[in-house]
Write an enzyme that holds these catalytic residues in place. Sequence first.
Site, PDB file in Angstrom:
ATOM      1  N   GLU A 107     -26.621  18.093  43.518  1.00 49.24           N
ATOM      2  CA  GLU A 107     -26.164  19.211  42.683  1.00 49.24           C
ATOM      3  C   GLU A 107     -27.320  19.926  41.996  1.00 49.24           C
ATOM      4  O   GLU A 107     -27.282  21.118  41.759  1.00 49.24           O
ATOM      5  CB  GLU A 107     -25.180  18.705  41.630  1.00 49.24           C
ATOM      6  CG  GLU A 107     -24.717  19.792  40.694  1.00 49.24           C
ATOM      7  CD  GLU A 107     -23.373  19.499  40.078  1.00 49.24           C
ATOM      8  OE1 GLU A 107     -23.153  19.966  38.959  1.00 49.24           O
ATOM      9  OE2 GLU A 107     -22.548  18.826  40.708  1.00 49.24           O
ATOM     10  N   LYS A 108     -28.366  19.169  41.677  1.00 54.52           N
ATOM     11  CA  LYS A 108     -29.502  19.733  40.938  1.00 54.52           C
ATOM     12  C   LYS A 108     -30.760  18.962  41.300  1.00 54.52           C
ATOM     13  O   LYS A 108     -30.681  17.842  41.836  1.00 54.52           O
ATOM     14  CB  LYS A 108     -29.228  19.693  39.438  1.00 54.52           C
ATOM     15  CG  LYS A 108     -28.961  18.304  38.893  1.00 54.52           C
ATOM     16  CD  LYS A 108     -28.761  18.337  37.393  1.00 54.52           C
ATOM     17  CE  LYS A 108     -27.353  18.705  36.993  1.00 54.52           C
ATOM     18  NZ  LYS A 108     -26.345  17.683  37.357  1.00 54.52           N
TER      19      LYS A 108
ATOM     20  N   ASP B 148     -22.108  16.376  41.541  1.00 59.29           N
ATOM     21  CA  ASP B 148     -21.698  15.520  40.430  1.00 59.29           C
ATOM     22  C   ASP B 148     -20.268  15.034  40.654  1.00 59.29           C
ATOM     23  O   ASP B 148     -19.468  15.709  41.308  1.00 59.29           O
ATOM     24  CB  ASP B 148     -21.788  16.279  39.094  1.00 59.29           C
ATOM     25  CG  ASP B 148     -23.201  16.269  38.525  1.00 59.29           C
ATOM     26  OD1 ASP B 148     -24.067  15.604  39.112  1.00 59.29           O
ATOM     27  OD2 ASP B 148     -23.442  16.928  37.490  1.00 59.29           O
TER      28      ASP B 148
ATOM     29  N   ASP C  77     -17.243  15.192  39.715  1.00 58.53           N
ATOM     30  CA  ASP C  77     -16.132  15.836  39.025  1.00 58.53           C
ATOM     31  C   ASP C  77     -15.633  17.004  39.873  1.00 58.53           C
ATOM     32  O   ASP C  77     -16.179  17.301  40.933  1.00 58.53           O
ATOM     33  CB  ASP C  77     -16.528  16.294  37.614  1.00 58.53           C
ATOM     34  CG  ASP C  77     -17.705  17.263  37.601  1.00 58.53           C
ATOM     35  OD1 ASP C  77     -18.044  17.820  38.670  1.00 58.53           O
ATOM     36  OD2 ASP C  77     -18.303  17.461  36.532  1.00 58.53           O
TER      37      ASP C  77
ATOM     38  N   TYR D 216     -23.601   9.287  33.484  1.00 59.43           N
ATOM     39  CA  TYR D 216     -23.123  10.667  33.647  1.00 59.43           C
ATOM     40  C   TYR D 216     -22.297  11.112  32.439  1.00 59.43           C
ATOM     41  O   TYR D 216     -21.296  10.486  32.091  1.00 59.43           O
ATOM     42  CB  TYR D 216     -22.274  10.752  34.921  1.00 59.43           C
ATOM     43  CG  TYR D 216     -21.682  12.116  35.180  1.00 59.43           C
ATOM     44  CD1 TYR D 216     -22.498  13.185  35.521  1.00 59.43           C
ATOM     45  CD2 TYR D 216     -20.314  12.333  35.078  1.00 59.43           C
ATOM     46  CE1 TYR D 216     -21.957  14.433  35.763  1.00 59.43           C
ATOM     47  CE2 TYR D 216     -19.766  13.580  35.320  1.00 59.43           C
ATOM     48  CZ  TYR D 216     -20.596  14.624  35.661  1.00 59.43           C
ATOM     49  OH  TYR D 216     -20.067  15.864  35.888  1.00 59.43           O
TER      50      TYR D 216
ATOM     51  N   ARG E  30     -20.569  14.078  31.613  1.00 62.09           N
ATOM     52  CA  ARG E  30     -19.423  15.006  31.623  1.00 62.09           C
ATOM     53  C   ARG E  30     -18.154  14.292  32.085  1.00 62.09           C
ATOM     54  O   ARG E  30     -17.432  14.780  32.940  1.00 62.09           O
ATOM     55  CB  ARG E  30     -19.731  16.211  32.502  1.00 62.09           C
ATOM     56  CG  ARG E  30     -20.831  17.085  31.930  1.00 62.09           C
ATOM     57  CD  ARG E  30     -21.316  18.107  32.950  1.00 62.09           C
ATOM     58  NE  ARG E  30     -22.356  18.945  32.383  1.00 62.09           N
ATOM     59  CZ  ARG E  30     -22.175  20.179  31.927  1.00 62.09           C
ATOM     60  NH1 ARG E  30     -20.979  20.720  31.974  1.00 62.09           N
ATOM     61  NH2 ARG E  30     -23.175  20.865  31.416  1.00 62.09           N
TER      62      ARG E  30
END
Length: 654
Positions: free
Chosen positions: A8-9, A104, A106, A328, A330
């Site tokens: 993701e990043k 991520d 989610d 993580y 979030r």
Amino acid sequence: MARLYIAEKPSLGRAIAAVLPRPHKNHQGYIEVANGDIVTWCIGHLLEQVEPDVYDPRYKKWDMGDLPIIPAQWQLAPRKSARQQLSVVRKLAKQADEVIHAGDPDREGQLLVDEVIDYIKLAASKKASMKRLLISDLNPAAVKRALAQLRDNKDFIPLSVSALARSRADWLYGMNMSRAYTLLGQRGGYKGVLSVGRVQTPVLGLVTRRDDEITNFVPVPFYDVYALIPYQDLVIRARWQPSKACEPWQDEEGRILNRKLCENVVARIQGQPALVSDAERKETRQAPPLPYSLSALQIDAARRFGMSAADVLACCQTLYEKHKVITYPRSDCRYLPNDHYRQAADVVKAVASTVPGMAGEVQGADLSLRSKAWNDSKVDAHHAIIPTPKAVNPNSLSDWEAKVYQLVARQYLMQFYPPAVYAEAKLTFTIAGGIFIARGRQLMQSGWKTLQGKEDADNDQNLAEKVPPLEKGTELICTDGEIKDRVTEPPKHFTEATLLQAMTGIARFVADQSLKKILRETDGLGTEATRAGIIEILFKRQLLFRQGKSIHASEAGKALVYALPDEATYPDMTANWEHQLQDMADRKCAYQPFMAALQQQIQQMMDSVKQGEVPPSLRGLQAVSPQGRQSQGRKYKSSGRSKKGKGRSQPSRT
């Protein structure tokens, strides 16, 4: 067979590469490892929803006659800052034999990579065989475990569909409603933009209605009556329980509004026998609170340290990505997988090294205890926020980072402390035909509460009221009565903590009673990942402002709420959306019916706006100065990259 991991990043990509075979070759936008596998990454969303004028150039000019704008074929475009990285991902994906989705864990993280895969038109065979890598902890041991537990990406398609529906629904609703009400405001002389969002506007509505309730509040006196009953060296205070005959002198909450009635009760009980008609004594055990979800952590940090939700999230991102000392952040989950229990000794050791001041709390932890937090059935893609087994030099953390880490660590340590034990007592007295009750609650064994702050300990002390162990049938004498003059108080202004609480437990604020029954307490306004940003957007747009710790609606914010239909300013609609979106993720609801119903609703709203007059609240409304007090900036700047790259181009859609 060469694998391509799409993270993701960059920080997540580097964490994946760190556990893959060495030596590594660093390239522009990706890392090549010794066995030929490649790790690349997105930079938040590489793609964004296009502006209305891409669908039709006439939409560049805002015109009520063009509303509603509903794309026939949805389009995404590369973000300007991400075009180069998108080209890297496209080239590598075409060359790879197998693609691993490492967004991520989610809803948003699932869509973020899936939409890139669709946009670059990955071969159908590769897309069908894609695997999903779920990482919630950037430490090497955790990443290795995740790599050994790859799942089929197709299992997560409903999660992606749910995120896609949310994204498109927010665009449709926010774009059309913001244009409509800004144009109405312009007709009334307002020169600013009045942004409307399916989440931000109900939050604004909550604050506006609370402000109005306080402004219009009229205090009402009421009275409590206590019987004073001496016993040995103390006086038992038993509160009068009015009978049904007293209802004409009570309000809807049972408060007595007539002082004369209370004076009559006091006169009647003075010097009269007080018979113990019922006696209860019991021991209650209070288990430690579960580890944190993001919202629970934000609420606690706001209450204890006055931190904004955005500040807490920024701290968490740095603690997770840069320092790698928490999992993580979030997450909306407060439970842990059973597998994590085996790491407890290493995690507790890391806490002791990172926060030397918590040595006493660490020593008091009994790792043979196991709270209800460990429960595989309550955990899916991500788990509660806890410390990792990695320790860092305490001096490497900023003051706020240290505070947030300590909250996370303390909540984790509580899982290894015994329950708090209370002695509770209740005595029911019959005096002159009336019922009077004395209650007492005393903390006998602190257990996990020894880890609480002084404020919480003081609250526990305030609960203590001594009630002696009397037997049923005991008769004492009521020597006197006491009237306590009280007055109703207005509700308190929202603070960062209480507004977050309202957003997470939104069922309390919905207007529709039938919907209230449907909604779970966990259904809320926004998601764990978006709530902080929603509050900040309202400050940035000067629809809310802070006054000390209190949060208020600005004049423009109130005017917008008064002008909008109730369905736009109450949580009912968006809470219902969230419910349906979650059902979509759980395979209980389909995309097409949800979007069709939404388009019909927006059409009706636009028809109503076009046929109506300019609402009175928007007539003569003055634009707020950009330099006004509403535009207070954030106090904390994270050295790590936040997830703001996930946001769409027009935040009015939130």
